[in-house]
Write an enzyme that holds these catalytic residues in place. Structure first.
Site, PDB file in Angstrom:
ATOM      1  N   ARG A   1      -4.171   5.024  -6.723  1.00 22.03           N
ATOM      2  CA  ARG A   1      -3.484   3.750  -5.775  1.00 22.03           C
ATOM      3  C   ARG A   1      -2.589   3.009  -6.662  1.00 22.03           C
ATOM      4  NH1 ARG A   1      -6.345  -0.712  -1.750  1.00 22.03           N
ATOM      5  NH2 ARG A   1      -4.658  -2.296  -2.005  1.00 22.03           N
TER       6      ARG A   1
ATOM      7  N   ASP B   1      -6.543 -15.247   2.413  1.00 23.01           N
ATOM      8  CA  ASP B   1      -6.957 -14.652   1.093  1.00 23.01           C
ATOM      9  C   ASP B   1      -5.742 -14.369   0.321  1.00 23.01           C
ATOM     10  OD1 ASP B   1      -7.842 -13.130  -1.186  1.00 23.01           O
ATOM     11  OD2 ASP B   1      -8.653 -11.668   0.274  1.00 23.01           O
ATOM     12  N   PRO B   2      -5.317 -15.237  -0.803  1.00 24.16           N
ATOM     13  CA  PRO B   2      -3.957 -14.863  -1.539  1.00 24.16           C
ATOM     14  C   PRO B   2      -4.372 -14.267  -2.710  1.00 24.16           C
ATOM     15  CG  PRO B   2      -4.626 -17.348  -1.858  1.00 24.16           C
ATOM     16  CD  PRO B   2      -5.523 -16.718  -1.011  1.00 24.16           C
ATOM     17  N   ASN B   3      -5.714 -13.647  -2.800  1.00 23.12           N
ATOM     18  CA  ASN B   3      -6.116 -12.743  -4.142  1.00 23.12           C
ATOM     19  C   ASN B   3      -5.783 -13.645  -5.250  1.00 23.12           C
ATOM     20  OD1 ASN B   3      -5.887 -10.218  -2.325  1.00 23.12           O
ATOM     21  ND2 ASN B   3      -7.455 -10.479  -3.602  1.00 23.12           N
TER      22      ASN B   3
ATOM     23  N   LYS C   1      -4.490 -11.634   4.775  1.00 20.42           N
ATOM     24  CA  LYS C   1      -4.073 -11.320   3.325  1.00 20.42           C
ATOM     25  C   LYS C   1      -2.867 -12.251   3.112  1.00 20.42           C
ATOM     26  CE  LYS C   1      -5.934  -9.523   1.102  1.00 20.42           C
ATOM     27  NZ  LYS C   1      -6.941  -9.618   0.060  1.00 20.42           N
TER      28      LYS C   1
ATOM     29  N   HIS D   1     -16.711  -7.757   2.005  1.00 24.70           N
ATOM     30  CA  HIS D   1     -15.446  -7.380   1.694  1.00 24.70           C
ATOM     31  C   HIS D   1     -15.253  -6.109   2.161  1.00 24.70           C
ATOM     32  CE1 HIS D   1     -13.039  -5.377  -1.322  1.00 24.70           C
ATOM     33  NE2 HIS D   1     -12.047  -6.328  -0.983  1.00 24.70           N
ATOM     34  N   SER D   2     -13.932  -5.814   2.302  1.00 25.53           N
ATOM     35  CA  SER D   2     -13.551  -4.496   2.702  1.00 25.53           C
ATOM     36  C   SER D   2     -12.469  -4.049   2.050  1.00 25.53           C
ATOM     37  CB  SER D   2     -13.856  -4.194   4.050  1.00 25.53           C
ATOM     38  OG  SER D   2     -12.581  -3.028   4.288  1.00 25.53           O
ATOM     39  N   ASN D   3     -12.137  -2.691   1.478  1.00 30.57           N
ATOM     40  CA  ASN D   3     -11.234  -2.293   0.734  1.00 30.57           C
ATOM     41  C   ASN D   3     -10.660  -1.072   1.880  1.00 30.57           C
ATOM     42  OD1 ASN D   3      -8.816  -1.792  -0.913  1.00 30.57           O
ATOM     43  ND2 ASN D   3     -10.145  -2.464  -2.472  1.00 30.57           N
TER      44      ASN D   3
ATOM     45  N   LYS E   1      -8.651 -12.824   9.502  1.00 30.67           N
ATOM     46  CA  LYS E   1      -8.428 -12.905   7.939  1.00 30.67           C
ATOM     47  C   LYS E   1      -7.126 -12.726   7.997  1.00 30.67           C
ATOM     48  CE  LYS E   1      -9.432 -11.098   3.592  1.00 30.67           C
ATOM     49  NZ  LYS E   1     -10.530 -10.607   2.675  1.00 30.67           N
TER      50      LYS E   1
ATOM     51  N   GLU F   1     -10.039 -18.094   0.513  1.00 24.82           N
ATOM     52  CA  GLU F   1     -10.637 -16.849  -0.079  1.00 24.82           C
ATOM     53  C   GLU F   1      -9.964 -16.796  -1.432  1.00 24.82           C
ATOM     54  OE1 GLU F   1     -11.669 -13.559   2.331  1.00 24.82           O
ATOM     55  OE2 GLU F   1     -11.615 -12.057   0.598  1.00 24.82           O
TER      56      GLU F   1
ATOM     57  N   HIS G   1       0.953  -1.351   0.049  1.00 24.44           N
ATOM     58  CA  HIS G   1       0.058   0.005   0.154  1.00 24.44           C
ATOM     59  C   HIS G   1       1.086   1.207   0.286  1.00 24.44           C
ATOM     60  CE1 HIS G   1      -3.907  -1.761   1.656  1.00 24.44           C
ATOM     61  NE2 HIS G   1      -3.465  -2.690   0.920  1.00 24.44           N
TER      62      HIS G   1
ATOM     63  N   THR H   1     -13.979  -3.176 -15.588  1.00 17.91           N
ATOM     64  CA  THR H   1     -14.868  -2.870 -16.579  1.00 17.91           C
ATOM     65  C   THR H   1     -15.826  -1.675 -16.310  1.00 17.91           C
ATOM     66  OG1 THR H   1     -16.809  -3.779 -15.487  1.00 17.91           O
ATOM     67  CG2 THR H   1     -15.478  -5.616 -16.849  1.00 17.91           C
TER      68      THR H   1
ATOM     69  N   ASN I   1     -14.359 -12.397  -3.569  1.00 21.25           N
ATOM     70  CA  ASN I   1     -14.526 -10.936  -3.952  1.00 21.25           C
ATOM     71  C   ASN I   1     -13.865 -10.640  -5.101  1.00 21.25           C
ATOM     72  OD1 ASN I   1     -12.005 -10.645  -1.739  1.00 21.25           O
ATOM     73  ND2 ASN I   1     -12.052  -9.108  -3.293  1.00 21.25           N
TER      74      ASN I   1
ATOM     75  N   ASP J   1     -20.011  -6.197  -1.133  1.00 23.10           N
ATOM     76  CA  ASP J   1     -19.286  -5.060  -0.758  1.00 23.10           C
ATOM     77  C   ASP J   1     -20.363  -3.989  -1.446  1.00 23.10           C
ATOM     78  OD1 ASP J   1     -17.917  -2.451  -1.089  1.00 23.10           O
ATOM     79  OD2 ASP J   1     -15.837  -3.685  -1.106  1.00 23.10           O
TER      80      ASP J   1
ATOM     81  N   TYR K   1      -8.477  -8.012  10.206  1.00 23.14           N
ATOM     82  CA  TYR K   1      -8.076  -8.238   8.851  1.00 23.14           C
ATOM     83  C   TYR K   1      -6.314  -7.866   9.086  1.00 23.14           C
ATOM     84  CZ  TYR K   1      -8.360  -7.822   3.948  1.00 23.14           C
ATOM     85  OH  TYR K   1      -8.052  -8.132   2.388  1.00 23.14           O
TER      86      TYR K   1
ATOM     87  N   HIS L   1     -11.290  -3.068   6.811  1.00 30.43           N
ATOM     88  CA  HIS L   1      -9.705  -2.277   6.801  1.00 30.43           C
ATOM     89  C   HIS L   1      -9.599  -1.149   7.988  1.00 30.43           C
ATOM     90  CE1 HIS L   1      -7.369  -3.338   2.990  1.00 30.43           C
ATOM     91  NE2 HIS L   1      -8.240  -4.120   2.935  1.00 30.43           N
TER      92      HIS L   1
HETATM   93  O1  GLR Z   1     -10.158  -9.297   0.333  1.00 32.43           O
HETATM   94  C1  GLR Z   1      -9.646  -8.606  -0.553  1.00 32.43           C
HETATM   95  O2  GLR Z   1      -9.296  -9.292  -1.694  1.00 32.43           O
HETATM   96  C2  GLR Z   1      -9.198  -7.255  -0.473  1.00 32.43           C
HETATM   97  O3  GLR Z   1      -9.608  -6.790   0.648  1.00 32.43           O
HETATM   98  C3  GLR Z   1      -8.383  -6.660  -1.522  1.00 32.43           C
HETATM   99  C4  GLR Z   1      -7.585  -5.315  -1.137  1.00 32.43           C
HETATM  100  O4  GLR Z   1      -7.203  -4.542  -2.112  1.00 32.43           O
HETATM  101  C5  GLR Z   1      -6.760  -5.750  -0.218  1.00 32.43           C
HETATM  102  O5  GLR Z   1      -5.987  -6.995  -0.485  1.00 32.43           O
HETATM  103  C6  GLR Z   1      -5.494  -4.645  -0.166  1.00 32.43           C
HETATM  104  O6  GLR Z   1      -5.935  -3.546   0.228  1.00 32.43           O
HETATM  105  O7  GLR Z   1      -4.356  -4.815  -0.281  1.00 32.43           O
HETATM  106 MG    MG Z   2     -10.381 -11.228  -1.000  1.00 30.80          MG
END
Ligand code: GLR
Ligand code: MG
Length: 435
Positions: free
Chosen positions: A414, A232-234, A204, A331-333, A202, A257, A33, A112, A280, A304, A157, A360
């Site tokens: 960002r 959650d490894p995205n 990340k 979900h949250s950002n 959770k 996740e 970040h 999109t 998410n 979200d 988180y 977050h």
């Molecule tokens: O649950 C998720 O995938 C997230 O919260 C995505 C976010 O962008 C999170 O990974 C972050 O902010 O680094």
């Molecule tokens: Mg996620």
């Protein structure tokens, strides 16, 4: 309502204020970040002078859509929420913004035009509901049909993180320290529990090789027996790796996740494990639901309201999930208190929301409210004051806006990959699957 007490709910003015908010060096699979992250504060002012608040992403691609949408709102009543999406549809999206690439900041799957419009629309919907609630003397949850719980549970988180931003990078300091191994992750979870009372956690992931992240979750399970855990490894893992991690952590995970990217890969993983899969990423629009749900790719949908176009759309989504027997979580950002209040209102109205929601918010030391929302025992009490129940602190917002105005503008969008490159010039967002 009598003629004497009726009020004019038409929108006289819409104010848009982009801000830059302090963000710690949280690591994810794309990078780290930035020290400051953009958000957009939306104020909808009625003819009678009631101001409703909303909040959403503040990157340029969202700001470009917010102004033309704001102009279209003038003169319309705040009650006309069902017409908002047609209005947003009139706003042209620069094709280069909807590039078909995975979103760099939000990790929300492929970008999109519709996703961009919905994210902007969500802030206007929330602001209209806030204004309407204030006009009627009713909390937003009452406008959504009423709360079914008095408090909404959130999860801690956890992020791998550095103690501070790279040397030479201006940023705010905090006292969380680094978390780069299982011991650091457990220490962070302890601090979360002490400060906020969270019961579920959770992590990340997608940052270190899967074995290291598996060890961190195992360490969490030992330190916090019985606490629900998520990883959650995205989408950073292959199907094979996802299945291996699911096997190794099957006894401790509440859900896994987005282990792999996209519905086909998620469906393959789901077919090979009993561990519920949450997303998410592969389902963030209604159009993506049919394939994912009918293939059994997802067992828990992380809704979200910023993604789905507001609080009422979130409730529609919950109804679709119910029809398919898919669980709902949130979900949250990176977000501020306006969005946390909005999340709490809508979450309080969804009967089938049986998992603690992500947020977050504890990572955000700055806000634009007079009073921060407070976690007690890992929950936020559902506000019963009219509207969202939050008050804007104009001085704070002005200070964060000033930060957005000054400087070279480099942080107005960002970019976790670019932020990582400051520490590691050779860094490029890894192609997936990374492991
Ligand atoms: O649950 C998720 O995938 C997230 O919260 C995505 C976010 O962008 C999170 O990974 C972050 O902010 O680094
Ligand atoms: Mg996620």
């Amino acid at each position: 309502m009598t003629a004497e007490t009726s009020c004019d709910l038409s929108i006289a003015e819409v104010r848009l204020t982009p801000v830059l908010v302090a963000d710690p060096p949280l690591l994810n699979t794309q990078g780290v970040h930035q020290p400051y992250t953009p958000r957009l504060i939306v104020e909808v002012v009625t003819a009678d002078g009631i101001t409703g608040l909303g909040e959403t992403y503040g990157d340029t691609k969202y700001l470009e859509l917010a102004r033309p949408l704001a102009d279209r709102l003038a003169g319309r009543p705040v009650t006309e929420l069902n017409g908002l999406s047609a209005l947003a549809g009139e706003v042209a999206v620069d094709p280069s913004r909807a590039s078909g690439r995975v979103d760099v900041g939000g990790l929300r799957g492929v970008q999109t035009a519709e996703k961009l419009r919905l994210s902007v629309l969500s802030a206007f919907e929330v602001a209209c509901l806030d204004a309407l609630g204030q006009a009627l003397g009713l909390p937003v949850h009452a406008l959504l049909g009423g709360r079914v719980r008095d408090a909404v549970e959130y999860s801690g988180y956890l992020f791998y993180r550095w103690a501070g931003h790279p040397e030479g990078v201006a940023g705010e300091k905090d006292d969380w320290g680094a978390a780069l191994d299982p011991a650091g992750v457990v220490a962070q979870a302890r601090a979360f529990k002490e400060r906020y009372g969270f019961r579920s956690f959770k992590l990340k992931g997608g940052v270190f090789p899967p074995d290291e992240e598996t060890a961190a979750v195992r360490a969490l399970a030992e330190a916090f027996p019985g606490h629900p855990l998520r990883l959650d490894p995205n989408g950073a893992w292959s199907v094979e790796t996802s299945l291996r991690v699911a096997r190794e952590l099957a006894d401790v995970l509440e859900y896994l996740e987005d282990p792999a990217l996209g519905t086909p890969a998620m469906a393959e993983v789901a077919a090979g494990t009993e561990v519920p899969l949450a997303t998410n990423m592969c389902v963030t629009t209604f159009a993506e639901i049919e394939e994912a749900f009918t293939r059994g790719a997802v067992q828990v949908l992380l809704c979200d309201h910023h993604y789905w176009g507001g609080l009422r759309a979130t409730r529609e989504l919950a109804a679709v999930c119910r029809a398919f027997g898919v669980g709902v979580s949130m979900h949250s950002n990176t977000h501020l208190g306006i969005s946390l209040a909005a999340m709490t209102h809508v979450a309080s109205t969804v009967p089938d929301l049986h998992h603690a929601c992500d947020t977050h918010y504890p990572w955000q030391s700055e806000d634009v409210l007079t009073e921060r929302l407070a976690f007690r025992d890992g929950t936020i009490a559902v506000p019963d004051a009219p509207g969202l129940g939050v008050t804007l602190d104009r001085d704070r917002m002005a200070a964060l806006h000033e930060r957005w105005l000054t400087g070279d503008g480099a942080l107005r969008d960002r970019d976790d990959e670019a932020a990582m490159r400051i520490a590691n010039p050779a860094w490029a967002t890894p192609t997936v699957p990374r492991w």
